[in-house]
Scaffold this active site. Structure first.
Site, PDB file in Angstrom:
ATOM      1  N   GLU A  36       0.860  -1.203   0.000  1.00 25.27           N
ATOM      2  CA  GLU A  36       0.000   0.000   0.000  1.00 25.27           C
ATOM      3  C   GLU A  36       0.893   1.249   0.000  1.00 25.27           C
ATOM      4  O   GLU A  36       0.645   2.201   0.739  1.00 25.27           O
ATOM      5  CB  GLU A  36      -0.912  -0.002   1.234  1.00 25.27           C
ATOM      6  CG  GLU A  36      -1.769  -1.261   1.338  1.00 25.27           C
ATOM      7  CD  GLU A  36      -2.769  -1.235   2.488  1.00 25.27           C
ATOM      8  OE1 GLU A  36      -2.378  -0.864   3.603  1.00 25.27           O
ATOM      9  OE2 GLU A  36      -3.951  -1.562   2.252  1.00 25.27           O
ATOM     10  N   CYS A  58     -10.979   0.827   7.280  1.00 22.42           N
ATOM     11  CA  CYS A  58     -10.499   2.166   7.611  1.00 22.42           C
ATOM     12  C   CYS A  58     -11.141   3.242   6.740  1.00 22.42           C
ATOM     13  O   CYS A  58     -11.428   4.343   7.218  1.00 22.42           O
ATOM     14  CB  CYS A  58      -8.977   2.219   7.479  1.00 22.42           C
ATOM     15  SG  CYS A  58      -8.351   1.529   5.935  1.00 22.42           S
TER      16      CYS A  58
END
Lengths: 648, 648
Positions: free
Chosen positions: B312, B396
């Protein structure tokens, strides 16, 4: 299928990469690699380095990293801690395979002794019931076969089987084959229609069991492989149902190459091995559909496959990024293995073309020229940070290259009822036994892939009727074949086929093949977005690249080809092990105007400015053997540079 | 720095996104979002959906997935199993933050009661010593603080602190702030110069502690944040020394945005928060260098950041792939948070430009128009497989969007000694308290970003001397400002700046801002290899894309722009929540010739054929709200299509 145990265990002309001699669906039969002596300047120096540098270094690293000690531990010495990762046994097995193929051709007492010692060590680690995996010993013994999805237990066994088969074929010794049959029998006692369901998250056991079946004549190992193949894609799944390990669909329903690339290709190789034995149409259909998807949508121009770092996986169709190409060296090797098996079933040049493309580019880029450093990933563009390493914690690639190089002569020729097949080109002398029982000696003389002429001389006791099948690569437009300096009347030399030369061959007959080595510029399908407006430079089987070391202060990422390019090829014997470099006039796209900007309005008032620059291209495989710097395979091409007289 | 506890806990005009009122280095001061009522048709409908659809749904999903039960368990009921992942508490905290900001503007009894109940639940889970993390309870209690690198323990605490600060600022209640100070004190009792070394593998605690310091007036929380910032990049490392979690170098020596993008940006936001309090030059230097690297080398045209799925993470400089753009929604939000903090220290339009670019594109693409589905990744090209999901195991992004939308009015205005700053444009009514004590009412009327005129009306008791700082986006070439329908003599309206209108303002004065919405085509730096020969269509702050739903059977990946394009903009009130579509004559690149080929010789005899096609572009943020199909932001552009009269 009927098997018979080989009668003479000492013979070494059984060093077949894949033994399809008795496979019902095999139209080609193998030639023992011990019958082929490469004498060329491209492959044989690599193979010499493989034997003299790589194999000793890999042995040393296997020892230093605990891979050998793990076997000592498993043999009973619990005071030795297990070191490394749960799949580390497989690296040792691949080294054994590489050493075995090496000995088939080049007897070497020290290597043979080392190999015997390693095999004895492996044998000593085997349990009485045949189980063998150094990770699942002592406190982890209770975990055996508890996590097939993640822990590579059958994968490791598969590499042991492959190594044992290679060792037996290459040396005639049964020391490791006995270990292999015992672990295979142990596996069969656990898994099967009457036993547990399950298969390995990482394929490998399938092709290995089928080769073991071929080597031992025991059809039960084929059945065991079929069981493992059929376990994939069950509902509910026996693995995790994920494409990552090709468990998303039954193998026969799979139509797209997805998931972890090495896993997929080892599986496909196993499927083709199964097809070679059974002739099952559904397997044939699946392998054909998967092959088309892979080669028409997901293969780099280097033959590399597996686009994504994430999951070491294939990407979507046409997803072929260059800088972030994952293209694991092992995946390229697995592609060679699979295409070789496909070729046995259907002797079409398209499979051999993939093998050659992959060998000359995607595979050997994985190793440094000195045989000491390796790439795990093989990007097609880089800024200079990607460098080869001597070893990896996950060290699958280094011994995989070693075993392929060691077995390489086995990929050069095949035989069939009709005659002899010429697959690859490099100077060599080969003894090819015809099915009639006669042996033909072939002398191949060429400086391929640097030069375009290949001369083949046939030697035999007396005249023989047979067909010589000569592969003409798909790129070889204008290829010519002569026999005894004469054109062959009515012969169509069509690229992408095996040209059939059927005649009564006389001792001393000479065949001359010319494969024109024009520099070709390739473009990609427009959906390969990373290659839009770009071309790859290719000459013969070799993909070229630009490397910073040849271009001084000019960033090779700024070099653009114009619409008209005149190429000059220069043989450079002292450069990078001896290569042909390519040269042309190109242009440097001047970047100063961009200072600090990432985006700007298109065509902001002025034309792009170019400076002329002399371009030097080197074979892709040879990159990253000099100082670090940017590299690029796919070069921008601007048809209209010439139209801007003010560009300088 | 001196802090003083707010005197009146009931006041709600303290709902500051970031409270820099007493920050020594802050040149801007915040305006409570409760003072700003958006009345526009772009943002307010999204915020209404956020309140009426998203917050209830996220509450429900938090309950259904065990996130709330985990607090019940931690409160003492060990019969409830822990469910989900170790960082799941943070999702609840972000929901609390979103609900709090919502209540600051739109009192709603049911939401307030739900919020109070969740806060009571959180408080009930706190240990006597202040520790609070539902994962590390019962059998895992002994593992507290044992793995800061991987287990997000301080990260979760940070989100609790942020939620508590928001709740206090928005509602005046101290119920959660008391929990926050107790966990902060617990953390301070463990980590620090006199305690243990260590910091969190996932930054967040740093900015949260500084906001807690601002809210409580306790400088020790600032010092604790500084301690955590300074722990990074130690030798030997207190984390793992990896760029993944920005532990490769001391923060002050970091020059390139590397590693996990959200981690990096939360860290940078914390660094800027620290700079706002301390004015330390080394932090200022680091944040400037990092900002330049990020915006000039690693930011998508959508404002999205973080190129790689692998880790990521940010990629290399110029590594901005489109189909495989990771561009996590949270990273875009974190970029807004960081740029907002930078803007406080240095009120330059470049930071607000990034905020606006990111909000209109990279952030809101993360949510479906109905507020029920989310993107975790936001690619800039797709084949139709990437679709929004209602929730994620790692959830998230959804509550992160919710908290940003809920707090959005807080980003519209600032004040300074000199006057009032206009950052963002959308119809609203705002009460802006000047530092002099007077309150100015601003009525902003506009249909931005669809229309180019913005009218600002000032209301006040009596004439006031102050400067109005009007942001002119960098793209707004030809922007104009009038005051009371008159040009302002000598005023240079320079794009990319805050234009200063300094005068004695009269009640009822009107300012008219025109930001020309010409369609612009952007090109990328040539080292962005994925965008070579391509342009992005941009109008005002909005990046456009082509979506399959508007193009019938023509694959939008085959659509090419010609060198000359005439654009037509059409307001479509019924389409995709009301958008302006863009139209032009373009060309379809005919693909039939490629059947089955992935590579072919360049310029194989014939010219590329094109068919004319009507192109419809929609705002990027609105994609994937209709049937699935290919999408593309960066379109090929061929200057020479027009030069091929035979192309049809």
């Amino acid at each position: 299928m009927t098997f018979s145990r080989h009668s003479n265990p000492q013979q070494q002309d059984t060093a077949f990469v894949v033994d399809t001699r008795r496979s019902p669906q095999a139209r080609l039969h193998p030639v023992s690699l011990s019958n082929i002596q490469l004498t060329d300047t491209f492959w044989q120096p690599r193979r010499d380095i493989n034997q003299t540098v790589t194999l000793p270094q890999q042995y040393e690293l296997s020892a230093r990293t605990g891979r050998l000690d793990n076997f000592r531990r498993a043999a009973g010495d619990s005071s030795i801690p297990f070191r490394g990762i749960f799949y580390n046994d497989s690296d040792v097995y691949k080294w054994v395979e590489a050493a075995s193929w090496t000995l088939a051709q080049a007897p070497e007492a020290r290597l043979e002794q080392q190999l015997d010692e390693v095999i004895a060590l492996i044998a000593s680690a085997q349990d009485d019931d045949g189980y063998l995996n150094t990770y699942f010993t002592f406190e982890r013994q209770a975990e055996r076969w508890s996590n097939l999805t993640d822990l590579h237990e059958l994968y490791c066994a598969g590499h042991l089987l492959q190594a044992a088969v290679a060792h037996h074929r290459a040396t005639g010794k049964t020391s490791l084959l006995d270990v292999a049959t015992r672990i295979a029998d142990n596996i069969a006692s656990v898994f099967g229609p009457q036993g547990r369901p399950g298969t390995c998250g990482h394929p490998e056991i399938e092709l290995a069991l089928i080769e073991l079946a071929r080597e031992t004549g025991e059809p039960r190992y084929l059945q065991q492989a079929q069981f493992f193949i059929d376990q994939r894609g069950q509902k509910p799944p026996v693995l995790n149902g994920s494409p990552y390990c090709q468990d998303h669909l039954p193998v026969r329903e799979q139509q797209e190459a997805v998931g972890h690339a090495v896993r997929a290709l080892y599986l496909y190789a196993g499927v083709t091995d199964a097809y070679l034995e059974t002739g099952e149409a559904a397997l044939d259909h699946a392998q054909e559909v998967l092959w088309q998807n892979l080669t028409e949508r997901k293969t780099y121009v280097t033959g590399g496959v597996g686009s994504r770092w994430e999951g070491e996986a294939f990407g979507e169709n046409y997803e072929l990024p260059n800088e972030r190409a994952y293209t694991e060296t092992c995946a390229a090797i697995a592609s060679v293995m699979w295409n070789w098996r496909l070729l046995q079933a259907r002797p079409e040049a398209r499979f051999t073309d993939v093998i050659e493309q992959t060998l000359y580019n995607g595979v050997i880029a994985g190793s440094s020229l000195d045989g000491k450093l390796y790439f795990y990933q093989n990007p097609l563009a880089d800024r200079g940070k990607h460098r080869r390493q001597p070893w990896f914690d996950t060290a699958c690639c280094p011994p995989n290259i070693a075993r392929l190089l060691a077995s390489l002569p086995g990929y050069f020729y095949s035989t069939s009822q009709e005659g002899i097949w010429l697959h690859l080109y490099a100077s060599n002398t080969a003894q090819i036994p015809l099915t009639s029982g006669e042996t033909i000696t072939i002398e191949q003389q060429t400086n391929y892939p640097w030069d375009e002429e290949i001369r083949i001389k046939l030697q035999m006791q007396e005249a023989q009727d047979f067909t010589l099948f000569v592969r003409i690569p798909a790129w070889a437009t204008g290829a010519q074949i002569q026999v005894n300096q004469q054109a062959v009347e009515g012969l169509a030399v069509k690229p992408g086929t095996y040209v059939q030369l059927k005649r009564t061959w006389q001792p001393g007959d000479e065949i001359t093949i010319v494969l024109p080595l024009e520099v070709r510029l390739l473009e990609s399908h427009p959906h390969v977005t990373s290659n839009r407006g770009r071309v790859a430079i290719v000459r013969g089987p070799l993909v070229y690249c630009l490397e910073q070391a040849d271009h001084g202060s000019i960033d090779v990422w700024d070099i653009v080809l114009s619409g008209q390019t005149q190429w000059e090829a220069q043989a450079q014997k002292q450069l990078l092990g001896g290569i042909v470099t390519l040269h042309t006039q190109a242009y440097e796209q001047v970047q100063e105007e961009w200072q600090g900007q990432l985006y700007r309005p298109h065509n902001q008032g002025k034309q792009q400015r170019y400076r002329p620059v002399q371009l030097t291209a080197i074979p892709y495989y040879a990159w990253a053997n000099r100082e670090a710097g940017p590299m690029q395979v796919w070069l921008p091409l601007d048809e209209h540079i010439q139209a801007h007289p003010n560009s300088r």
